[in-house]
Design a protein around this motif. Structure first.
Motif, mmCIF file in Angstrom:
data_model
loop_
_atom_site.group_PDB
_atom_site.id
_atom_site.type_symbol
_atom_site.label_atom_id
_atom_site.label_comp_id
_atom_site.label_asym_id
_atom_site.label_seq_id
_atom_site.Cartn_x
_atom_site.Cartn_y
_atom_site.Cartn_z
ATOM 1 N N PHE A 116 0.815 -1.228 0.000
ATOM 2 C CA PHE A 116 0.000 0.000 0.000
ATOM 3 C C PHE A 116 0.843 1.269 0.000
ATOM 4 O O PHE A 116 0.320 2.372 0.100
ATOM 5 N N GLY A 162 11.590 4.838 3.196
ATOM 6 C CA GLY A 162 12.587 3.905 3.695
ATOM 7 C C GLY A 162 12.281 3.317 5.056
ATOM 8 O O GLY A 162 11.423 3.794 5.794
ATOM 9 N N SER A 192 9.719 5.401 13.133
ATOM 10 C CA SER A 192 8.679 4.448 12.761
ATOM 11 C C SER A 192 9.304 3.290 11.994
ATOM 12 O O SER A 192 10.128 3.494 11.100
ATOM 13 N N SER A 215 4.792 -0.169 12.879
ATOM 14 C CA SER A 215 3.744 -0.335 11.872
ATOM 15 C C SER A 215 3.206 -1.758 11.965
ATOM 16 O O SER A 215 3.866 -2.704 11.549
ATOM 17 N N HIS A 217 -0.462 -2.892 11.320
ATOM 18 C CA HIS A 217 -1.337 -3.029 10.137
ATOM 19 C C HIS A 217 -2.207 -4.282 10.081
ATOM 20 O O HIS A 217 -3.160 -4.320 9.295
ATOM 21 N N ASN A 290 -4.115 6.170 2.498
ATOM 22 C CA ASN A 290 -4.001 7.328 1.623
ATOM 23 C C ASN A 290 -3.774 6.835 0.200
ATOM 24 O O ASN A 290 -2.791 6.133 -0.041
ATOM 25 N N ARG A 338 1.418 10.221 8.536
ATOM 26 C CA ARG A 338 2.146 9.753 9.704
ATOM 27 C C ARG A 338 2.400 10.874 10.696
ATOM 28 O O ARG A 338 2.320 10.693 11.894
#
Ligand code: SAH
Ligand code: SF4
Length: 351
Positions: A116, A162, A192, A215, A217, A290, A338
């Protein structure tokens, strides 16, 4: 030409010595570059003119050329930097609750390849150095009014292109430079990561005061692997590392959960996330996907809110981020998302 951004005061003192100059000159260089944010030796008015000329002939202050600056309606500014021999990186500056948040990239593209994510889909083109990362912060602050960057209220978030923990040494070194050379507090910095267990534990030792965002998800290995195709470790191992991190640092961890319609936004997903995180010192930022030109869609706003509410009912602190920075080819949706999430987490912390 070698550039000096990325060198510590100590290294600049050594450089001065190698040029038969007193150590003071190294400290002056550091102050001009990191505190005053100047990008040419000519501006360093308390250095002798002859030294300025020698430095100009042999070194550059910064590495990149700023090739684009775009600003959206809501004061979000995106900077595109071209690093010679490497490629383009971008950083974003946005005002956030009386402070300035700056989002930096650690790599050009990303090797993780999340389904994504625009960076993941663009392939991997190289690591940025600690100097390159710090340079993004300095570039974003170029128009700042403060005489000393340490006086500016700045948050730095490692949420650009990255995966920071796949460029670990430069990430940590850049954090040290932000802290010691620029005077930015560790608690004003957030990294992050998709979460590499070994690095999470190491980070607890190396930078325990820096905020950590994971992250997540997805609550199951199958779904998480579908979204994060490479370097995705089992959820159980990830959370074991996060628990160790919390035990070592006593710091609250943020989890990021990008919500995608029909994929990870179900009631059962929320319940599973609840089961996983309920007893942990953490906060979940729920971020509607997004659009980045894939087939994915963000769920309807109501469904996002309901997901968040379910998490809360499960006993997990959760915030749905508000949309901001629209109109924005001007700013990278991903980065903006973010930063906003981070902003939200802070609000929650303050409350
Ligand atoms: N590689 C690190 C940091 C950079 S990405 C990481 O993945 O954590 C920063 C955040 O942006 C991650 O939480 C990522 O999931 C999120 N992100 C990426 N693409 C996005 C998109 N299209 N919509 C919303 N968030 C996105
Ligand atoms: Fe890389 Fe993060 Fe994008 Fe995944 S979300 S591809 S880890 S930048």
């Amino acid at each position: 030409m070698e550039c000096l951004i990325g060198k510590s005061t100590e290294q600049l003192e050594q450089l001065a010595a190698s040029m038969q100059q007193p150590a003071l000159r190294g400290r002056q260089l550091a102050r001009w570059m990191y505190r005053r944010g100047v990008s040419s030796f000519d501006e360093m008015t308390d250095l002798p003119k002859s030294l300025r000329a020698t430095l100009t002939n042999s070194f550059a202050v910064r590495a990149a050329t700023v090739v684009g600056v775009t600003r959206s309606d809501d004061e979000v500014t995106k900077f595109a930097l071209r690093f010679p021999g490497l490629g383009y990186a971008e950083c974003v500056r946005m005002p956030s609750r009386g402070r300035t948040a700056i989002c930096v990239s650690t790599q050009i593209g990303c090797p993780v390849g999340c389904a994504f994510c625009a960076s993941g889909q663009s392939g991997f083109h190289g690591n940025l150095t600690a100097g390159h990362i710090v340079e993004q912060v300095l570039t974003a602050l170029d128009s700042s009014d403060d005489d000393d960057i340490a006086q500016a209220s700045v948050n730095v978030v490692y949420m650009g292109m990255g995966e920071p923990f796949l460029n670990y040494e430069h990430t940590v070194r850049s954090i040290r430079l932000l802290r010691t050379e620029m005077g930015i507090g560790a608690r004003s910095i957030t990294v992050s990561t998709i979460g590499l267990p070994k690095r999470i534990r190491q980070f607890a030792e190396d930078e325990p005061q820096v905020n950590l965002a994971i992250s997540l998800h997805a609550p199951t290995d199958k779904l998480r692997r579908q979204l994060i195709p490479r370097r995705c470790c089992p959820v159980r191992e990830l959370l074991a590392a996060v628990r160790d991190y919390i035990a070592l640092t006593n710091r609250r961890v943020s989890f990021e959960y990008v919500l995608i319609a029909g994929l990870n936004d179900g009631r059962s997903d929320a319940r599973r996330v609840g089961e996983l995180l309920r007893d942990m010192l953490c906060h979940v930022n729920v971020i509607p996907y997004n659009a980045t030109g894939t087939d994915f869609r963000a769920p309807m706003r109501q469904r996002c809110a309901a997901f968040c509410e379910l998490l809360r009912q499960e006993g997990v602190n959760a915030t749905l981020r508000a949309s901001r920075g629209r109109g924005a080819e001007a700013a990278c949706g991903q980065l903006r998302a973010r930063m906003e999430a981070e902003d939200r987490a802070e609000s929650a912390e303050d409350a």
